[in-house]
Each structure stands twice: as C-alpha cells, then as structure tokens.
Scaffold this motif. Structure first.
Motif, PDB file in Angstrom:
ATOM      1  N   ILE A  51       0.847  -1.178   0.000  1.00 53.89           N
ATOM      2  CA  ILE A  51       0.000   0.000   0.000  1.00 53.89           C
ATOM      3  C   ILE A  51       0.890   1.237   0.000  1.00 53.89           C
ATOM      4  CG2 ILE A  51      -0.230  -0.023   2.534  1.00 53.89           C
ATOM      5  CD1 ILE A  51      -3.134   1.023   2.074  1.00 53.89           C
ATOM      6  N   SER A  52       0.569   2.179  -0.881  1.00 53.75           N
ATOM      7  CA  SER A  52       1.365   3.398  -0.973  1.00 53.75           C
ATOM      8  C   SER A  52       0.939   4.390   0.099  1.00 53.75           C
ATOM      9  CB  SER A  52       1.188   4.023  -2.358  1.00 53.75           C
ATOM     10  OG  SER A  52      -0.116   4.592  -2.474  1.00 53.75           O
ATOM     11  N   SER A  53       1.682   5.465   0.190  1.00 57.58           N
ATOM     12  CA  SER A  53       1.335   6.510   1.161  1.00 57.58           C
ATOM     13  C   SER A  53      -0.024   7.125   0.838  1.00 57.58           C
ATOM     14  CB  SER A  53       2.417   7.589   1.183  1.00 57.58           C
ATOM     15  OG  SER A  53       2.572   8.158  -0.102  1.00 57.58           O
ATOM     16  N   GLY A  54      -0.398   7.081  -0.409  1.00 60.39           N
ATOM     17  CA  GLY A  54      -1.672   7.648  -0.823  1.00 60.39           C
ATOM     18  C   GLY A  54      -2.812   6.646  -0.874  1.00 60.39           C
ATOM     19  N   GLY A  55      -2.540   5.391  -0.490  1.00 69.44           N
ATOM     20  CA  GLY A  55      -3.594   4.385  -0.439  1.00 69.44           C
ATOM     21  C   GLY A  55      -3.711   3.490  -1.651  1.00 69.44           C
ATOM     22  N   MET A  56      -2.819   3.646  -2.626  1.00 70.15           N
ATOM     23  CA  MET A  56      -2.815   2.742  -3.775  1.00 70.15           C
ATOM     24  C   MET A  56      -2.401   1.363  -3.289  1.00 70.15           C
ATOM     25  SD  MET A  56      -0.589   3.074  -7.269  1.00 70.15           S
ATOM     26  CE  MET A  56      -0.929   4.821  -7.247  1.00 70.15           C
ATOM     27  N   THR A  57      -3.057   0.316  -3.812  1.00 72.79           N
ATOM     28  CA  THR A  57      -2.762  -1.027  -3.329  1.00 72.79           C
ATOM     29  C   THR A  57      -2.363  -1.960  -4.462  1.00 72.79           C
ATOM     30  OG1 THR A  57      -5.105  -1.632  -3.479  1.00 72.79           O
ATOM     31  CG2 THR A  57      -4.297  -0.865  -1.339  1.00 72.79           C
ATOM     32  N   TYR A  58      -1.593  -2.957  -4.061  1.00 75.68           N
ATOM     33  CA  TYR A  58      -1.188  -4.036  -4.954  1.00 75.68           C
ATOM     34  C   TYR A  58      -1.416  -5.356  -4.239  1.00 75.68           C
ATOM     35  CZ  TYR A  58       1.862  -7.502  -7.050  1.00 75.68           C
ATOM     36  OH  TYR A  58       2.342  -8.657  -7.592  1.00 75.68           O
ATOM     37  N   TYR A  59      -1.886  -6.367  -4.991  1.00 77.06           N
ATOM     38  CA  TYR A  59      -2.055  -7.711  -4.437  1.00 77.06           C
ATOM     39  C   TYR A  59      -1.475  -8.727  -5.412  1.00 77.06           C
ATOM     40  CZ  TYR A  59      -5.397  -5.455  -1.349  1.00 77.06           C
ATOM     41  OH  TYR A  59      -5.985  -4.629  -0.429  1.00 77.06           O
ATOM     42  N   GLY A  65      -8.549 -10.876  -3.882  1.00 82.09           N
ATOM     43  CA  GLY A  65      -9.930 -11.212  -3.576  1.00 82.09           C
ATOM     44  C   GLY A  65     -10.128 -11.806  -2.198  1.00 82.09           C
ATOM     45  N   ARG A  66      -9.053 -12.218  -1.551  1.00 82.02           N
ATOM     46  CA  ARG A  66      -9.151 -12.828  -0.221  1.00 82.02           C
ATOM     47  C   ARG A  66      -8.449 -12.005   0.854  1.00 82.02           C
ATOM     48  NH1 ARG A  66      -6.526 -17.280   0.728  1.00 82.02           N
ATOM     49  NH2 ARG A  66      -4.956 -17.054  -0.916  1.00 82.02           N
ATOM     50  N   ILE A  67      -7.555 -11.140   0.445  1.00 81.40           N
ATOM     51  CA  ILE A  67      -6.730 -10.400   1.394  1.00 81.40           C
ATOM     52  C   ILE A  67      -6.856  -8.909   1.123  1.00 81.40           C
ATOM     53  CG2 ILE A  67      -4.313  -9.888   1.954  1.00 81.40           C
ATOM     54  CD1 ILE A  67      -3.737 -12.853   1.932  1.00 81.40           C
ATOM     55  N   THR A  68      -6.897  -8.128   2.207  1.00 79.95           N
ATOM     56  CA  THR A  68      -6.990  -6.670   2.096  1.00 79.95           C
ATOM     57  C   THR A  68      -5.904  -6.025   2.944  1.00 79.95           C
ATOM     58  OG1 THR A  68      -9.391  -6.787   1.807  1.00 79.95           O
ATOM     59  CG2 THR A  68      -8.455  -4.657   2.405  1.00 79.95           C
ATOM     60  N   ILE A  69      -5.138  -5.134   2.323  1.00 79.03           N
ATOM     61  CA  ILE A  69      -4.136  -4.367   3.058  1.00 79.03           C
ATOM     62  C   ILE A  69      -4.702  -2.989   3.353  1.00 79.03           C
ATOM     63  CG2 ILE A  69      -2.998  -3.493   0.970  1.00 79.03           C
ATOM     64  CD1 ILE A  69      -0.312  -3.742   2.472  1.00 79.03           C
ATOM     65  N   SER A  70      -4.399  -2.482   4.532  1.00 84.00           N
ATOM     66  CA  SER A  70      -4.862  -1.143   4.908  1.00 84.00           C
ATOM     67  C   SER A  70      -3.828  -0.517   5.829  1.00 84.00           C
ATOM     68  CB  SER A  70      -6.230  -1.217   5.597  1.00 84.00           C
ATOM     69  OG  SER A  70      -6.153  -1.980   6.787  1.00 84.00           O
ATOM     70  N   ARG A  71      -4.030   0.762   6.109  1.00 85.39           N
ATOM     71  CA  ARG A  71      -3.094   1.454   6.988  1.00 85.39           C
ATOM     72  C   ARG A  71      -3.836   2.485   7.825  1.00 85.39           C
ATOM     73  NH1 ARG A  71       1.318   3.761   3.426  1.00 85.39           N
ATOM     74  NH2 ARG A  71       1.892   4.922   5.313  1.00 85.39           N
ATOM     75  N   ASP A  72      -3.322   2.701   9.027  1.00 83.49           N
ATOM     76  CA  ASP A  72      -3.840   3.735   9.914  1.00 83.49           C
ATOM     77  C   ASP A  72      -2.652   4.615  10.274  1.00 83.49           C
ATOM     78  OD1 ASP A  72      -4.801   5.339  11.952  1.00 83.49           O
ATOM     79  OD2 ASP A  72      -5.976   3.738  12.875  1.00 83.49           O
ATOM     80  N   LEU A  80      -3.134  -6.456   7.570  1.00 83.89           N
ATOM     81  CA  LEU A  80      -3.390  -7.398   6.487  1.00 83.89           C
ATOM     82  C   LEU A  80      -4.544  -8.279   6.939  1.00 83.89           C
ATOM     83  CD1 LEU A  80      -2.114  -8.066   3.681  1.00 83.89           C
ATOM     84  CD2 LEU A  80      -1.055 -10.041   4.800  1.00 83.89           C
ATOM     85  N   GLN A  81      -5.724  -8.027   6.387  1.00 86.11           N
ATOM     86  CA  GLN A  81      -6.892  -8.829   6.691  1.00 86.11           C
ATOM     87  C   GLN A  81      -6.942  -9.994   5.725  1.00 86.11           C
ATOM     88  OE1 GLN A  81      -9.331  -8.543   9.188  1.00 86.11           O
ATOM     89  NE2 GLN A  81      -9.985 -10.534   8.389  1.00 86.11           N
ATOM     90  N   MET A  82      -6.882 -11.202   6.258  1.00 84.37           N
ATOM     91  CA  MET A  82      -6.827 -12.394   5.418  1.00 84.37           C
ATOM     92  C   MET A  82      -8.067 -13.238   5.667  1.00 84.37           C
ATOM     93  SD  MET A  82      -2.789 -13.370   5.697  1.00 84.37           S
ATOM     94  CE  MET A  82      -2.872 -13.912   7.389  1.00 84.37           C
ATOM     95  N   ASN A  83      -8.840 -13.446   4.631  1.00 86.33           N
ATOM     96  CA  ASN A  83     -10.068 -14.232   4.699  1.00 86.33           C
ATOM     97  C   ASN A  83      -9.965 -15.461   3.802  1.00 86.33           C
ATOM     98  OD1 ASN A  83     -11.244 -12.187   6.343  1.00 86.33           O
ATOM     99  ND2 ASN A  83     -11.841 -11.056   4.497  1.00 86.33           N
ATOM    100  N   ASN A  84     -10.828 -16.429   4.066  1.00 87.60           N
ATOM    101  CA  ASN A  84     -10.862 -17.649   3.267  1.00 87.60           C
ATOM    102  C   ASN A  84      -9.451 -18.231   3.098  1.00 87.60           C
ATOM    103  OD1 ASN A  84     -11.918 -19.714   1.703  1.00 87.60           O
ATOM    104  ND2 ASN A  84     -11.878 -18.515  -0.186  1.00 87.60           N
TER     105      ASN A  84
END
Length: 123
Positions: A51-59, A65-72, A80-84
């Motif tokens: 995830i970039s400083s501006g919120g751009m993401t790469y997977y 489709g199963r994992i989401t990266i985020s930042r606070d 790193l939210q990992m599902n399924n």
C-alpha cells in the motif's frame, strides 16, 4: 532507528480469517509505503500486498480477492486482513516499512523488516 513489529499470526483452519498488524516507528510513517511479504519453507520470500502513502494497493494473484491491506497513519500501523485462508497461505509473514511503493511492487525493497509472524492454515 527504524523498528518494525508484526503481530496477529496463529493457527487457523482452512476457510478461516486472521488479521495481521505491523507497527513501525522511527520513520515518517504516513510518507512511506508498506508491504507484506511471506516466506514458506523451501521457497523464496514473495510480495503478498503493498500500500502506498496515498492508499494505492497491490495484491499478488495468489491472494487477490481474499486479502486486504490497509493502513492507519494515526497509529503508525498497517494491517493485512486475510479471509478464506488456504493451507498454501501457511508461511512466515513479514512487514517492510520505509520503502517506496515502486520498490515494493517492481524491485527490491530498501526499507526495514520486522521479525515475522507465523501463519499456519490447517486443512
């Protein structure tokens, strides 16, 4: 001095979920990209998500489709939210802090690494 600490790993059954956290200090957190990598026994470390400083993401294709990266940025923490989850997701997961987004996605990251957190998915 940069300090990176991952947490949240554990043992989960296939189909379950885990949320990994990466706390970084000693850097201007909000100005830097964050990356999650994993390394399974006998395999090379691979980029999972960035995830970039501006919120751009790469997977990576393996997790899309199963994992989401985020930042606070207020907490200097990436997630790193990992599902399924699947057994093939089992690995040590590492966080990289302080690299440019392009380094994470296209090249070698120059930032700092944490000690890793183990994720084991049972079938």
């Amino acid at each position: 001095q940069v300090h990176v600490v991952e947490s949240g790993g554990g043992l989960v059954q296939a189909g379950g979920s885990l949320r990994l956290s990466c706390a970084a200090s000693g850097i201007h957190f909000s100005a830097n990209a964050m990356g999650w990598y994993r390394q399974a026994p006998g395999r090379q470390r691979e980029l999972v998500a960035a995830i970039s400083s501006g919120g751009m993401t790469y997977y990576s294709d393996a997790v899309k489709g199963r994992i989401t990266i985020s930042r606070d940025d207020a907490k200097n923490t990436a997630y790193l939210q990992m599902n399924n989850l699947k057994p093939e997701d089992s690995a040590v997961y590492y966080c990289n802090a302080g690299s440019r987004y392009s380094e994470l996605v296209y090249g070698e990251p120059s930032g700092s690494w944490g000690q890793g957190t183990q994720v084991t998915v049972s079938s």
